[in-house]
Design a protein around this motif. Structure first.
Motif, mmCIF file in Angstrom:
data_model
loop_
_atom_site.group_PDB
_atom_site.id
_atom_site.type_symbol
_atom_site.label_atom_id
_atom_site.label_comp_id
_atom_site.label_asym_id
_atom_site.label_seq_id
_atom_site.Cartn_x
_atom_site.Cartn_y
_atom_site.Cartn_z
ATOM 1 N N ALA A 1 0.820 -1.214 0.000
ATOM 2 C CA ALA A 1 0.000 0.000 0.000
ATOM 3 C C ALA A 1 0.858 1.270 0.000
ATOM 4 O O ALA A 1 0.615 2.182 -0.807
ATOM 5 N N PRO A 2 1.881 1.373 0.879
ATOM 6 C CA PRO A 2 2.752 2.558 0.792
ATOM 7 C C PRO A 2 3.445 2.684 -0.560
ATOM 8 O O PRO A 2 3.610 3.799 -1.077
ATOM 9 N N ALA A 3 3.853 1.547 -1.149
ATOM 10 C CA ALA A 3 4.537 1.601 -2.440
ATOM 11 C C ALA A 3 3.615 2.121 -3.533
ATOM 12 O O ALA A 3 4.027 2.900 -4.401
ATOM 13 N N LEU A 4 2.335 1.706 -3.514
ATOM 14 C CA LEU A 4 1.377 2.211 -4.495
ATOM 15 C C LEU A 4 1.172 3.717 -4.339
ATOM 16 O O LEU A 4 1.074 4.464 -5.320
ATOM 17 N N LEU A 5 1.106 4.176 -3.108
ATOM 18 C CA LEU A 5 0.931 5.607 -2.857
ATOM 19 C C LEU A 5 2.137 6.397 -3.369
ATOM 20 O O LEU A 5 1.991 7.443 -4.019
ATOM 21 N N VAL A 6 3.331 5.880 -3.094
ATOM 22 C CA VAL A 6 4.551 6.555 -3.549
ATOM 23 C C VAL A 6 4.620 6.562 -5.075
ATOM 24 O O VAL A 6 5.005 7.565 -5.689
ATOM 25 N N MET A 7 4.238 5.454 -5.726
ATOM 26 C CA MET A 7 4.230 5.402 -7.181
ATOM 27 C C MET A 7 3.272 6.452 -7.742
ATOM 28 O O MET A 7 3.599 7.146 -8.714
ATOM 29 N N ALA A 8 2.091 6.577 -7.142
ATOM 30 C CA ALA A 8 1.117 7.567 -7.611
ATOM 31 C C ALA A 8 1.680 8.978 -7.495
ATOM 32 O O ALA A 8 1.517 9.808 -8.401
ATOM 33 N N MET A 9 2.363 9.268 -6.403
ATOM 34 C CA MET A 9 2.944 10.599 -6.224
ATOM 35 C C MET A 9 4.035 10.856 -7.258
ATOM 36 O O MET A 9 4.136 11.955 -7.810
ATOM 37 N N GLY A 10 4.859 9.830 -7.531
ATOM 38 C CA GLY A 10 5.908 9.990 -8.530
ATOM 39 C C GLY A 10 5.347 10.241 -9.912
ATOM 40 O O GLY A 10 5.844 11.098 -10.664
ATOM 41 N N LEU A 11 4.292 9.501 -10.278
ATOM 42 C CA LEU A 11 3.661 9.705 -11.580
ATOM 43 C C LEU A 11 3.052 11.105 -11.691
ATOM 44 O O LEU A 11 3.067 11.727 -12.755
ATOM 45 N N ALA A 12 2.523 11.618 -10.571
ATOM 46 C CA ALA A 12 1.850 12.910 -10.601
ATOM 47 C C ALA A 12 2.814 14.064 -10.831
ATOM 48 O O ALA A 12 2.439 15.080 -11.434
ATOM 49 N N VAL A 13 4.067 13.925 -10.363
ATOM 50 C CA VAL A 13 4.980 15.071 -10.455
ATOM 51 C C VAL A 13 5.797 15.083 -11.746
ATOM 52 O O VAL A 13 6.404 16.110 -12.073
ATOM 53 N N VAL A 14 5.812 13.966 -12.494
ATOM 54 C CA VAL A 14 6.617 13.923 -13.723
ATOM 55 C C VAL A 14 6.268 15.050 -14.689
ATOM 56 O O VAL A 14 7.171 15.693 -15.259
ATOM 57 N N PRO A 15 4.986 15.381 -14.914
ATOM 58 C CA PRO A 15 4.675 16.443 -15.889
ATOM 59 C C PRO A 15 5.161 17.831 -15.489
ATOM 60 O O PRO A 15 5.227 18.719 -16.345
#
Length: 375
Positions: A308-322
């Motif tokens: 669950a923490p890893a999924l949250l961190v992945m979502a945050m990483g994807l959100a900041v790429v743009p």
């Protein structure tokens, strides 16, 4: 009661006799097969643009880019159905036979792609190549699930299989660029430089098939067919659909991230070197994280707490790429997302193999198909 029935089915699936644990040599052959397939995918990526330009006779960058995207998609799409079918066949004729057929087919279709006389033939070759590649992963994992006695040993073996694939992806593109510089002469005409990586990977796949045939026991067959459930109930074990969804979401997130990196790199005009550095960082971080998470230092049962923490961190990483604009910031995002993917990616297959009441090949084929669908 349901858990007891699932375990009873799983035990029958493995066979009436206790199976010997996987030896180091046998496990090495399985790891090598996963490495070769991943390397065979990555080694041709640097030369696909040259192949498309030569076969299509087009110099339009947009046209060539579309064809490369379609060729990559064709490879991945072919594995969706092939993964399930190969897993099912491995339960009928044996794991070793399907692994050998997959590796030999992978080698032949690589060689055929190298010598393709038209863009259409290259497409057919990539589709068949992806189909044969899909036979290797779930079958190798099913063999491990059949023969590894303890859950901890099986979890770590699954993690090592994932690490072998990552290593293949890391080595493949670099080896492909080096192989282009080789000059081969088959006695009739010199082989075009862009075909050398295909032929090199084909030879390695043949060597892998020979290793599998020599080191894997051929007399281990899955036991009698086991129905996954009672009539009228779900064909999936409790929680299995959620695991399959998790596998697809993790693969989709990583695939979207790779596309986003490519597009963002072009938008910021960073150049091929920067893009290569970002992809190399992604692979190295995933490899390192999996080496730690699936090492004896970490209790395999505790790995589920990280999902669950890893999924949250992945979502945050994807959100900041743009919104990132510098190479250093992009490398940080790459490290964050790839570390999360390194934690999540190998776990669904391991958990599916634990709760399954059906044959391991069939279940892991379904899980592999879910990953391919996400990609």
């Amino acid at each position: 009661m349901g858990e007891r029935e699932n375990w009873h089915g799983f035990a029958k699936c493995r066979s009436a006799k206790a199976r010997p644990p996987t030896s180091q040599w046998t496990l090495s052959a399985l790891l090598a097969s996963a490495f070769v397939v991943a390397l065979g995918y990555g080694i041709v990526l640097p030369v696909l643009p040259m192949m498309v330009e030569r076969l299509a006779g087009a110099t339009d960058p947009a046209f060539n880019a579309r064809q490369i995207g379609f060729l990559t998609a064709a490879y991945v799409a072919a594995s969706v159905g092939a993964a399930f079918l190969s897993g099912k066949w491995s339960c009928l004729i044996g794991r070793r036979s399907v692994l050998v057929v997959g590796l030999i087919g992978f080698a032949i279709t690589l060689a055929a792609s190298a010598l393709a006389a038209s863009l259409l033939v290259l497409y057919v070759g990539r589709i068949l190549n992806g189909g044969f590649a899909a036979a290797v992963g779930p079958t190798a994992l099913a063999f491990i699930a059949d023969t590894q006695g303890g859950d901890d040993r099986r979890t770590r073996a699954f993690g090592r299989m994932s690490m072998a694939s990552i290593a293949g992806f890391v080595v493949g593109p670099t080896l492909g660029r080096l192989a282009v510089g080789l000059k081969l002469d088959l006695g009739v005409a010199a082989v075009p430089p862009q075909t050398v990586p295909f032929l090199l990977a084909s030879g390695l796949a043949v060597a892998g098939a020979l290793g599998v045939w020599s080191l894997l026991p051929g007399n281990l067959l899955p036991g009698p067919r086991v129905e996954a459930s009672k009539p009228g109930s779900s064909m999936f074990a409790p929680g299995e659909l959620r695991l399959l969804a998790l596998a697809a979401v993790a693969a989709a997130g990583l695939g979207a991230f790779e596309v986003a990196l490519t597009l963002r790199n072009a938008e910021l005009a960073m150049g091929p070197a920067a893009l290569g550095l970002m992809f190399a960082t992604c692979s190295v971080v995933m490899f390192a994280v999996q080496g730690l998470v699936f090492s004896p230092l970490v209790n395999p049962a505790a790995a589920r707490l990280l999902v669950a923490p890893a999924l949250l961190v992945m979502a945050m990483g994807l959100a900041v790429v743009p919104i990132l604009a510098g190479l250093t910031e992009m490398l940080f995002a790459v490290s964050v997302v790839s570390a999360s993917a390194g934690v999540i990616s190998p776990l669904p297959a391991n958990w599916v193999s634990r709760i399954s009441a059906r044959r391991q090949g069939m279940e892991l084929g379904i899980e592999s198909a879910a990953v391919s669908l996400g990609r």
